[in-house]
Scaffold this motif. Structure first.
Motif, PDB file in Angstrom:
ATOM      1  N   GLY A  59       0.812  -1.210   0.000  1.00 51.80           N
ATOM      2  CA  GLY A  59       0.000   0.000   0.000  1.00 51.80           C
ATOM      3  C   GLY A  59       0.844   1.257   0.000  1.00 51.80           C
ATOM      4  O   GLY A  59       0.613   2.177  -0.782  1.00 51.80           O
ATOM      5  N   ALA A  60       1.842   1.307   0.862  1.00 55.93           N
ATOM      6  CA  ALA A  60       2.679   2.499   0.957  1.00 55.93           C
ATOM      7  C   ALA A  60       3.449   2.735  -0.341  1.00 55.93           C
ATOM      8  O   ALA A  60       3.553   3.873  -0.810  1.00 55.93           O
ATOM      9  N   THR A  61       3.972   1.669  -0.935  1.00 57.90           N
ATOM     10  CA  THR A  61       4.720   1.809  -2.190  1.00 57.90           C
ATOM     11  C   THR A  61       3.813   2.317  -3.299  1.00 57.90           C
ATOM     12  O   THR A  61       4.169   3.239  -4.039  1.00 57.90           O
ATOM     13  N   PHE A  62       2.628   1.731  -3.408  1.00 58.13           N
ATOM     14  CA  PHE A  62       1.678   2.178  -4.438  1.00 58.13           C
ATOM     15  C   PHE A  62       1.281   3.631  -4.212  1.00 58.13           C
ATOM     16  O   PHE A  62       1.340   4.449  -5.124  1.00 58.13           O
ATOM     17  N   LEU A  63       0.864   3.952  -2.995  1.00 59.88           N
ATOM     18  CA  LEU A  63       0.349   5.289  -2.720  1.00 59.88           C
ATOM     19  C   LEU A  63       1.413   6.367  -2.872  1.00 59.88           C
ATOM     20  O   LEU A  63       1.124   7.473  -3.315  1.00 59.88           O
ATOM     21  N   ARG A  64       2.638   6.067  -2.528  1.00 57.62           N
ATOM     22  CA  ARG A  64       3.715   7.060  -2.628  1.00 57.62           C
ATOM     23  C   ARG A  64       4.207   7.263  -4.053  1.00 57.62           C
ATOM     24  O   ARG A  64       4.878   8.241  -4.345  1.00 57.62           O
ATOM     25  N   ASN A  65       3.882   6.326  -4.945  1.00 59.57           N
ATOM     26  CA  ASN A  65       4.353   6.421  -6.325  1.00 59.57           C
ATOM     27  C   ASN A  65       3.246   6.723  -7.329  1.00 59.57           C
ATOM     28  O   ASN A  65       3.535   7.036  -8.484  1.00 59.57           O
TER      29      ASN A  65
END
Length: 81
Positions: A59-65
């Motif tokens: 989730g964090a990787t998707f949302l930050r990118n």
């Protein structure tokens, strides 16, 4: 004393899904907090820490990118309980 809205919901009856937990106005913007229910409390087995940690990183990787969401998401933190 005011009751916290999320504390008035019977969490034992919530089914897995995506819920809006709250909306807070900050200046001219609205910050929306979501509750992502992966399992039913006290019904299904809890998720292992490793599973929740994987969801956190995905989730964090998707949302930050993501072009649309990277500047709109303030926090992403799944809980295991």
């Amino acid at each position: 004393m005011e009751k916290i809205t999320s504390f008035t919901i019977d969490h034992l009856k919530l089914l897995p899904g995506l819920y809006v937990s709250r909306k807070d106005k900050v200046g001219n913007e609205v910050i929306t907090t979501f509750d992502i229910r992966m399992t039913r409390p006290n019904y299904e087995p809890v998720m292992n820490t490793a599973e929740v940690h994987t969801i956190e990183h995905l989730g964090a990787t998707f949302l930050r990118n993501d072009k649309e969401y990277k500047d709109k998401v303030i926090y992403f933190g799944p809980m295991n309980s």
